[in-house]
Design a protein around this motif. Structure first.
Motif, PDB file in Angstrom:
ATOM      1  N   ASP A  27       5.210 -33.586 -29.786  1.00 13.30           N
ATOM      2  CA  ASP A  27       4.878 -32.096 -29.992  1.00 13.30           C
ATOM      3  C   ASP A  27       5.441 -31.703 -27.972  1.00 13.30           C
ATOM      4  O   ASP A  27       6.077 -32.668 -27.080  1.00 13.30           O
ATOM      5  N   THR A  28       5.324 -30.446 -28.089  1.00 11.68           N
ATOM      6  CA  THR A  28       6.265 -30.011 -27.030  1.00 11.68           C
ATOM      7  C   THR A  28       5.891 -28.943 -26.020  1.00 11.68           C
ATOM      8  O   THR A  28       6.234 -28.357 -24.865  1.00 11.68           O
ATOM      9  N   ALA A  29       5.004 -28.597 -26.861  1.00  5.65           N
ATOM     10  CA  ALA A  29       4.125 -27.343 -25.790  1.00  5.65           C
ATOM     11  C   ALA A  29       2.389 -27.454 -26.928  1.00  5.65           C
ATOM     12  O   ALA A  29       2.551 -27.265 -28.140  1.00  5.65           O
ATOM     13  N   PHE A  30       1.363 -27.510 -25.763  1.00  5.91           N
ATOM     14  CA  PHE A  30       0.070 -26.937 -26.128  1.00  5.91           C
ATOM     15  C   PHE A  30       0.125 -25.891 -26.420  1.00  5.91           C
ATOM     16  O   PHE A  30       0.231 -24.857 -25.862  1.00  5.91           O
ATOM     17  N   LYS A  31      -0.665 -26.060 -27.362  1.00  8.04           N
ATOM     18  CA  LYS A  31      -1.446 -23.831 -28.025  1.00  8.04           C
ATOM     19  C   LYS A  31      -2.308 -24.606 -28.250  1.00  8.04           C
ATOM     20  O   LYS A  31      -3.156 -24.932 -28.966  1.00  8.04           O
ATOM     21  N   LEU A  32      -3.043 -23.256 -27.559  1.00 10.86           N
ATOM     22  CA  LEU A  32      -4.373 -22.775 -27.886  1.00 10.86           C
ATOM     23  C   LEU A  32      -5.226 -23.382 -28.731  1.00 10.86           C
ATOM     24  O   LEU A  32      -6.261 -23.628 -29.442  1.00 10.86           O
ATOM     25  N   ILE A  33      -4.721 -22.247 -29.748  1.00 16.98           N
ATOM     26  CA  ILE A  33      -4.782 -21.995 -31.083  1.00 16.98           C
ATOM     27  C   ILE A  33      -3.804 -22.306 -32.319  1.00 16.98           C
ATOM     28  O   ILE A  33      -2.631 -21.748 -31.821  1.00 16.98           O
ATOM     29  N   GLY A  34      -4.359 -22.964 -33.183  1.00 16.31           N
ATOM     30  CA  GLY A  34      -3.700 -23.643 -33.711  1.00 16.31           C
ATOM     31  C   GLY A  34      -2.551 -24.813 -33.588  1.00 16.31           C
ATOM     32  O   GLY A  34      -2.954 -24.883 -32.669  1.00 16.31           O
ATOM     33  N   PRO A  35      -1.982 -25.086 -34.202  1.00 12.42           N
ATOM     34  CA  PRO A  35      -1.372 -26.391 -33.897  1.00 12.42           C
ATOM     35  C   PRO A  35      -0.300 -26.574 -33.361  1.00 12.42           C
ATOM     36  O   PRO A  35       0.267 -25.221 -32.758  1.00 12.42           O
ATOM     37  N   ASP A  36      -0.129 -27.667 -32.271  1.00 10.71           N
ATOM     38  CA  ASP A  36       1.394 -27.231 -31.193  1.00 10.71           C
ATOM     39  C   ASP A  36       2.505 -26.737 -31.440  1.00 10.71           C
ATOM     40  O   ASP A  36       2.662 -27.168 -32.713  1.00 10.71           O
ATOM     41  N   HIS A  37       3.874 -26.970 -30.446  1.00 11.74           N
ATOM     42  CA  HIS A  37       4.727 -26.792 -30.935  1.00 11.74           C
ATOM     43  C   HIS A  37       4.637 -27.550 -30.666  1.00 11.74           C
ATOM     44  O   HIS A  37       5.098 -28.623 -30.352  1.00 11.74           O
ATOM     45  N   LYS A  38       6.286 -28.598 -31.814  1.00 11.08           N
ATOM     46  CA  LYS A  38       6.945 -29.633 -31.881  1.00 11.08           C
ATOM     47  C   LYS A  38       7.977 -29.807 -32.023  1.00 11.08           C
ATOM     48  O   LYS A  38       8.447 -29.004 -32.600  1.00 11.08           O
ATOM     49  N   ALA A  59      12.668 -27.873 -34.307  1.00  8.45           N
ATOM     50  CA  ALA A  59      11.569 -27.870 -33.529  1.00  8.45           C
ATOM     51  C   ALA A  59      11.123 -26.543 -35.021  1.00  8.45           C
ATOM     52  O   ALA A  59      11.220 -26.553 -35.911  1.00  8.45           O
ATOM     53  N   LYS A  60       9.834 -27.357 -34.740  1.00  6.06           N
ATOM     54  CA  LYS A  60       8.722 -25.823 -34.906  1.00  6.06           C
ATOM     55  C   LYS A  60       7.505 -25.550 -34.542  1.00  6.06           C
ATOM     56  O   LYS A  60       7.463 -26.213 -33.734  1.00  6.06           O
ATOM     57  N   THR A  61       7.892 -24.692 -34.854  1.00  6.03           N
ATOM     58  CA  THR A  61       6.549 -23.644 -34.113  1.00  6.03           C
ATOM     59  C   THR A  61       5.504 -23.584 -34.381  1.00  6.03           C
ATOM     60  O   THR A  61       4.798 -24.038 -35.800  1.00  6.03           O
ATOM     61  N   GLY A  62       4.434 -23.761 -33.119  1.00  2.00           N
ATOM     62  CA  GLY A  62       2.911 -24.207 -33.801  1.00  2.00           C
ATOM     63  C   GLY A  62       2.258 -22.598 -33.735  1.00  2.00           C
ATOM     64  O   GLY A  62       2.833 -21.606 -33.568  1.00  2.00           O
ATOM     65  N   GLY A  63       1.186 -22.274 -33.446  1.00  2.00           N
ATOM     66  CA  GLY A  63       0.430 -21.019 -32.540  1.00  2.00           C
ATOM     67  C   GLY A  63      -0.507 -20.821 -33.629  1.00  2.00           C
ATOM     68  O   GLY A  63       0.301 -21.831 -35.099  1.00  2.00           O
ATOM     69  N   VAL A  64      -1.132 -19.378 -34.011  1.00  2.00           N
ATOM     70  CA  VAL A  64      -1.451 -18.947 -35.721  1.00  2.00           C
ATOM     71  C   VAL A  64      -0.337 -18.877 -36.402  1.00  2.00           C
ATOM     72  O   VAL A  64      -0.313 -18.846 -37.040  1.00  2.00           O
ATOM     73  N   SER A  65       0.681 -18.562 -35.824  1.00  2.00           N
ATOM     74  CA  SER A  65       1.803 -17.822 -37.193  1.00  2.00           C
ATOM     75  C   SER A  65       2.454 -19.088 -37.440  1.00  2.00           C
ATOM     76  O   SER A  65       2.510 -18.900 -38.563  1.00  2.00           O
TER      77      SER A  65
END
Length: 156
Positions: A27-38, A59-65
Motif C-alpha cells: 500500500d502507498t496511500a490509505f483511502k477511506l472508501i475503497g481499496p488503498d493506492h498500491k 502503480a494501481k489506483t485505489g479509492g472508489v474509482s
C-alpha cells in the motif's frame, strides 16, 4: 481462410499464455472508501521463451474509482526479466514483438512489454512502457537476459 483462422488461433494462444501472475503488493496511500493506492508486482513467463520470467511493478489506483475499474493508473512501471530455468525458444522470434499488454484505464491507456532480440550479443531485451490512444508516455524501463552462446536465438 485457413491462414486467417490459424493466425487468429495463434494470437489467442499467445494471449492465453502471456498472463500476469500476482506476486505481491504494498500500500502507498490509505483511502477511506475503497481499496488503498498500491504498487503491485506481477510475474509472467515469456510465451515463446521457456525459462524466462519477467517481473513488472506498477502503480494501481485505489479509492472508489479504482474499485469500480474506472481509475486511470499512472504511466509508470519497472521491469526485471530473469532466466529462471533452462532456456528454450519454442519458435523463431521476431526482431521486435509485443509479449504482453494490459489495460490501465477503461478506454485509452495500456501497459505494454516488448521483447527485442540483440542477435549480436545473443541477448533478449525487454522494454515496458505505457501508451495512450492520442499521446503515449516516454516513461519506460528496460532489462536484458543474456542467453548462453551455445543456445543461439533463432530469428524469423
Amino acid at each position: 481462410m485457413k491462414a486467417w483462422h490459424a493466425s487468429l488461433c495463434g494470437a489467442l494462444l499467445l494471449a492465453a499464455q502471456a498472463h500476469a501472475e500476482p506476486v505481491g503488493e504494498v500500500d502507498t496511500a490509505f483511502k477511506l472508501i475503497g481499496p488503498d493506492h498500491k504498487i503491485v508486482v506481477e510475474a509472467y513467463d515469456d510465451p515463446k521463451v521457456i525459462g524466462v520470467t519477467c517481473y513488472v511493478s506498477r502503480a494501481k489506483t485505489g479509492g472508489v474509482s479504482g474499485a469500480l475499474g474506472l481509475a486511470e493508473d499512472k504511466a509508470e512501471a519497472s521491469i526485471a526479466c530473469r532466466q529462471v530455468g533452462p532456456v528454450r525458444v519454442t519458435q523463431p522470434l521476431a526482431k521486435r514483438e509485443e509479449v504482453y499488454s494490459e489495460r490501465l484505464s477503461i478506454l485509452f491507456k495500456r501497459l505494454r512489454v516488448v521483447r527485442m532480440v540483440d542477435a549480436t550479443r545473443n541477448t533478449l531485451v525487454y522494454l515496458t512502457y505505457s501508451d495512450l490512444l492520442i499521446d503515449g508516455s516516454p516513461k519506460n524501463s528496460v532489462t536484458a537476459v543474456p542467453i548462453d552462446r551455445a543456445t543461439p536465438i533463432p530469428l524469423k
